[in-house]
Design a protein around this motif. Structure first.
Motif, PDB file in Angstrom:
ATOM      1  N   ASN A  50       0.968  -1.349  -0.095  1.00 48.81           N
ATOM      2  CA  ASN A  50      -0.227  -0.065   0.137  1.00 48.81           C
ATOM      3  C   ASN A  50       0.841   1.317  -0.103  1.00 48.81           C
ATOM      4  O   ASN A  50       0.219   2.446  -0.649  1.00 48.81           O
ATOM      5  N   CYS A  51       2.049   1.288   0.584  1.00 47.52           N
ATOM      6  CA  CYS A  51       2.743   2.290   0.799  1.00 47.52           C
ATOM      7  C   CYS A  51       3.273   2.775  -0.556  1.00 47.52           C
ATOM      8  O   CYS A  51       3.652   3.930  -0.996  1.00 47.52           O
ATOM      9  N   HIS A  52       3.462   2.109  -1.500  1.00 42.26           N
ATOM     10  CA  HIS A  52       3.982   2.279  -3.006  1.00 42.26           C
ATOM     11  C   HIS A  52       2.796   2.532  -3.909  1.00 42.26           C
ATOM     12  O   HIS A  52       3.202   2.413  -5.242  1.00 42.26           O
ATOM     13  N   GLY A  82       6.001  -5.133   1.220  1.00 44.29           N
ATOM     14  CA  GLY A  82       4.939  -4.385   1.954  1.00 44.29           C
ATOM     15  C   GLY A  82       4.921  -5.052   3.280  1.00 44.29           C
ATOM     16  O   GLY A  82       4.720  -6.263   3.430  1.00 44.29           O
ATOM     17  N   GLU A  83       5.245  -4.054   4.233  1.00 45.96           N
ATOM     18  CA  GLU A  83       5.732  -4.322   5.925  1.00 45.96           C
ATOM     19  C   GLU A  83       4.488  -5.731   6.094  1.00 45.96           C
ATOM     20  O   GLU A  83       4.998  -6.459   6.788  1.00 45.96           O
ATOM     21  N   ALA A  84       3.359  -5.196   6.005  1.00 45.13           N
ATOM     22  CA  ALA A  84       2.311  -5.975   6.642  1.00 45.13           C
ATOM     23  C   ALA A  84       1.835  -7.273   6.003  1.00 45.13           C
ATOM     24  O   ALA A  84       0.896  -7.763   6.480  1.00 45.13           O
ATOM     25  N   GLY A 118      10.641   2.871  -0.338  1.00 49.68           N
ATOM     26  CA  GLY A 118      10.141   3.494   0.607  1.00 49.68           C
ATOM     27  C   GLY A 118       9.776   2.800   1.889  1.00 49.68           C
ATOM     28  O   GLY A 118      10.247   2.750   2.920  1.00 49.68           O
ATOM     29  N   CYS A 119       8.793   1.503   1.716  1.00 45.64           N
ATOM     30  CA  CYS A 119       8.383   0.730   2.600  1.00 45.64           C
ATOM     31  C   CYS A 119       9.545   0.213   3.363  1.00 45.64           C
ATOM     32  O   CYS A 119      10.374  -0.753   2.650  1.00 45.64           O
ATOM     33  N   ASP A 120       9.541   0.152   4.533  1.00 46.00           N
ATOM     34  CA  ASP A 120      10.596  -0.056   5.575  1.00 46.00           C
ATOM     35  C   ASP A 120      11.963  -0.768   4.899  1.00 46.00           C
ATOM     36  O   ASP A 120      12.871  -0.219   5.029  1.00 46.00           O
ATOM     37  N   LYS A 121      12.006  -2.027   4.466  1.00 45.71           N
ATOM     38  CA  LYS A 121      13.013  -2.685   4.132  1.00 45.71           C
ATOM     39  C   LYS A 121      13.398  -2.397   2.565  1.00 45.71           C
ATOM     40  O   LYS A 121      14.610  -2.822   2.207  1.00 45.71           O
ATOM     41  N   GLY A 190       1.773   6.080   0.811  1.00 46.23           N
ATOM     42  CA  GLY A 190       2.931   6.675   1.515  1.00 46.23           C
ATOM     43  C   GLY A 190       3.400   5.612   2.498  1.00 46.23           C
ATOM     44  O   GLY A 190       2.811   4.992   2.911  1.00 46.23           O
ATOM     45  N   THR A 191       4.621   6.049   2.973  1.00 44.77           N
ATOM     46  CA  THR A 191       5.089   5.166   4.299  1.00 44.77           C
ATOM     47  C   THR A 191       4.430   5.886   5.544  1.00 44.77           C
ATOM     48  O   THR A 191       4.108   7.070   5.391  1.00 44.77           O
ATOM     49  N   CYS A 192       4.675   5.190   6.431  1.00 44.13           N
ATOM     50  CA  CYS A 192       4.215   5.541   7.855  1.00 44.13           C
ATOM     51  C   CYS A 192       4.655   6.882   8.282  1.00 44.13           C
ATOM     52  O   CYS A 192       5.762   7.434   8.153  1.00 44.13           O
ATOM     53  N   PRO A 193       3.551   7.537   8.803  1.00 46.42           N
ATOM     54  CA  PRO A 193       3.920   9.102   8.727  1.00 46.42           C
ATOM     55  C   PRO A 193       4.377   9.598  10.100  1.00 46.42           C
ATOM     56  O   PRO A 193       4.637  10.801  10.541  1.00 46.42           O
ATOM     57  N   THR A 197      10.935   3.039  10.787  1.00 46.28           N
ATOM     58  CA  THR A 197      11.896   2.586   9.903  1.00 46.28           C
ATOM     59  C   THR A 197      12.023   3.376   8.540  1.00 46.28           C
ATOM     60  O   THR A 197      13.046   4.024   8.189  1.00 46.28           O
ATOM     61  N   ALA A 198      10.803   3.389   7.982  1.00 49.77           N
ATOM     62  CA  ALA A 198      10.933   4.088   6.458  1.00 49.77           C
ATOM     63  C   ALA A 198      11.164   5.561   6.449  1.00 49.77           C
ATOM     64  O   ALA A 198      12.017   5.893   5.773  1.00 49.77           O
ATOM     65  N   SER A 199      10.583   6.310   7.341  1.00 53.09           N
ATOM     66  CA  SER A 199      11.068   7.688   7.573  1.00 53.09           C
ATOM     67  C   SER A 199      12.748   7.908   7.893  1.00 53.09           C
ATOM     68  O   SER A 199      13.270   8.634   7.360  1.00 53.09           O
TER      69      SER A 199
HETATM   70 FE1  FES Z   1       5.195   0.698   4.818  1.00 61.81          FE
HETATM   71 FE2  FES Z   1       4.918   1.418   7.688  1.00 61.81          FE
HETATM   72  S1  FES Z   1       3.766  -0.279   6.512  1.00 61.81           S
HETATM   73  S2  FES Z   1       6.416   2.138   5.887  1.00 61.81           S
END
Ligand code: FES
Length: 566
Positions: A50-52, A82-84, A118-121, A190-193, A197-199
């Motif tokens: 979803n973040c992408h 995707g992290e989740a 973007g998303c975490d890893k 977008g990534t977690c606001p 980790t992503a930010s």
């Molecule tokens: Fe993608 Fe948090 S779930 S950055």
């Protein structure tokens, strides 16, 4: 240079060139375009990420920048994590994504590459790959989500996910309100606001000069994000012609020190320490945790963002973003460091102007916290180190001797943590074994839930210790990354319920108060054998992973890469 680079091996270079041109022509490009330098663009859009969601529009904007600057854009798919949506944990796939990206950048004819993640890893995987290939590369984070709202307050994944889940467990929020919260936690692409980790990784990548100023913080849905993407394309076109700087020319000791300083000033994610160690390894460097502690003592927390503070990424951007964080760290960070876009960090700081919002980015004279947000602990329980995010912890628990309540595996914890008969008190330390890189892929399970019976009595934090990781969006007095992990014979695997554990943040110590003789006897006993939860041991990649993954101090990279670079 261009499409003629790295010809397919048919034993006849002329034929290989002829064939490639024929197939490239079939895509409908004119001769003029096919003769341009080639810039690859990673396509990391995925319905499982979803973040992408806005990667396609970023790719279009990057292409615009490339085409108007004389290069030929070539988009190619790479892993999207995707992290989740990944099991057992996205961390398990980081090295797979790094391998895939590395080989595709190396094996395909491109003079430079734009890495969109973007998303975490994804960003750490892409930077690890870029360092191994060492072709010119520029990174483009997808940008942070905008917040949602619920009953008059802003909500953002996933600090507020955890906060509301804890309220739900304690019986303070019912299912209906929890459902309303859920709809507003991840409100946009977008990534977690928060400073998860992503930010954090996007901020460190901007600090190391691998992306444009503002690339870490401009909201994913803001039109400026597209303008940054277009300018990223223009820079990549120049990189393709110049052939430099390459990632290894940018990721130096100086850049690594700057990244650690910014990580500490942000109160950033604990995961970033593992990723920085892996990134350092790919650059032939080492993230020294004693040096890390020295920097932590000399770097104040300046940024007031969730999960440790009260603001969100859009606030950090509006407050001046990473250039203003760097301005406040001038004298601590070396702003003469070069960047991929041609100037120095100082050029970026000066171009950003003087104004910043001190409610979000504090001055060093009036910091959020006088010491860095993270600290490494060493001692008989963690001979190779462990990590505490002190900025997210309860200061009253910093100097603590506690009775251990041990869970031998993730399954054991899931089975017993909410048992009304569990022998546990508020003053105890919860210990989770066998959740490290080899035993379980190092999931984000270090945020052990407060046992329900204590949560219902109003307990909100306890000392928790494990060889797992923790989400960058989580908080609490949580000691992570204990190394060596239990499954490879680390002392963590020898802890038994009832043992005493002493943590001293002041002394940077984490000790198991059990005699060496007793520990030696336990180590000889069958009961000390680890209980691994790893579900993927039988897949080919699972075997590769378990045979070659390193411990947290080496970034959990595969030893195949760290050995090569050092
Ligand atoms: Fe993608 Fe948090 S779930 S950055």
């Amino acid at each position: 240079m261009g499409l003629e680079d790295g010809l397919t091996d048919y034993g006849d270079k002329g034929f290989a060139r002829f064939l490639r041109t024929a197939f490239a022509s079939s895509m409908g490009y004119t001769e003029e375009l096919l003769e341009r330098p080639v810039v690859g663009i990673t396509w990391t859009a995925s319905d499982f990420n979803n973040c992408h969601r806005l990667v396609p529009s970023l790719v279009e904007a990057v292409k615009r920048g490339l085409l108007t600057s004389g290069a030929l854009p070539m988009v190619f798919p790479t892993a999207s994590l995707g992290e989740a949506f990944l099991s057992p944990t996205s961390m398990y796939f980081r090295n797979l994504a790094a391998m895939e990206t590395e080989e595709l950048v190396r094996g395909q004819p491109m003079d430079a590459v734009v890495l969109i993640g973007g998303c975490d890893k994804t960003l750490p995987a892409q930077l690890m790959a870029a360092l191994s290939v060492d072709k010119p590369a520029i990174m483009l984070p997808v940008g942070p989500m905008s917040t949602g709202s619920f009953e008059g307050e802003a909500l953002g994944a996933c600090t507020d996910c955890r906060r509301y889940w804890a309220k739900f467990r304690a019986g303070d929020v019912d299912t209906e309100r929890l459902t309303s919260v859920r709809r507003n936690l991840a409100a946009t692409a977008g990534t977690c606001p928060v400073m998860g980790t992503a930010s954090t990784m996007a901020a460190l990548i901007e600090t190391m000069g691998l992306s444009l100023p503002g690339a870490a913080t401009v909201p994913a849905v803001h039109a400026d994000r597209l303008r940054i993407a277009e300018r990223t394309g223009a820079v990549a076109a120049r990189l393709a012609v110049d052939g430099s700087p390459t990632p290894r020319q940018l990721v130096t000791e100086q850049a690594l020190d700057n990244a650690v300083r910014v990580l500490l000033a942000l109160g950033g994610s604990t995961n970033a320490v593992v990723h920085l160690a892996a990134i350092a390894g790919r650059a032939g460097l080492r993230l020294d945790m004693q040096r890390f502690n020295e920097l932590s003592d000399a770097t104040p927390v300046l940024v007031d963002l969730k999960p440790t503070g009260s603001h969100y990424m859009s606030d950090l951007h509006a407050a001046g973003g990473i250039p203003q964080v760097l301005r406040q760290l001038d004298g601590r960070c070396d702003l003469s460091a070069p960047t991929v876009w041609g100037g120095t960090l100082r050029d970026g700081v000066e171009a950003a102007g003087q104004w910043h919002d001190s409610a979000v980015i504090a001055a060093p004279e009036a910091p959020v916290d006088p010491h860095g947000g993270l600290v490494a602990l060493f001692g008989s329980l963690a001979p190779d180190g462990a990590l505490l995010k002190r900025s997210a912890a309860t200061p009253e628990l910093f100097e603590k001797t506690a009775r251990a309540v041990v869970f031998t595996s993730l399954q054991d914890m899931a089975d017993r943590i909410d048992d009304p008969d569990l022998d546990v008190a508020e003053d105890d330390a919860l210990v989770l074994q066998n959740a490290g890189p080899i035993a379980a892929g190092m999931p984000e399970a270090g945020y052990l839930p407060i046992p329900r019976k204590l949560a219902q009595r109003g307990v909100t934090d306890m000392l928790r210790i494990s060889d797992a990781r923790m989400s960058g969006t989580a908080y609490g007095t949580i000691v992570l990354h204990v190394a060596p992990e239990a499954a490879v014979g680390g002392p963590l695997g020898l802890v038994r319920t009832g043992d005493r554990i002493r943590m001293s943040v002041a002394e940077r110590r984490l000790d198991l108060l059990v005699s060496p003789e007793q520990l030696a006897e336990r180590a000889r006993g069958a009961a000390s054998r680890p209980t691994a939860d790893f579900p993927s041991g039988l897949s080919g990649y699972g075997r590769l992973y378990q045979s070659h993954v390193t411990q947290a101090p080496d970034g959990c990279d595969f030893d195949l890469w760290t050995a090569e670079r050092r």
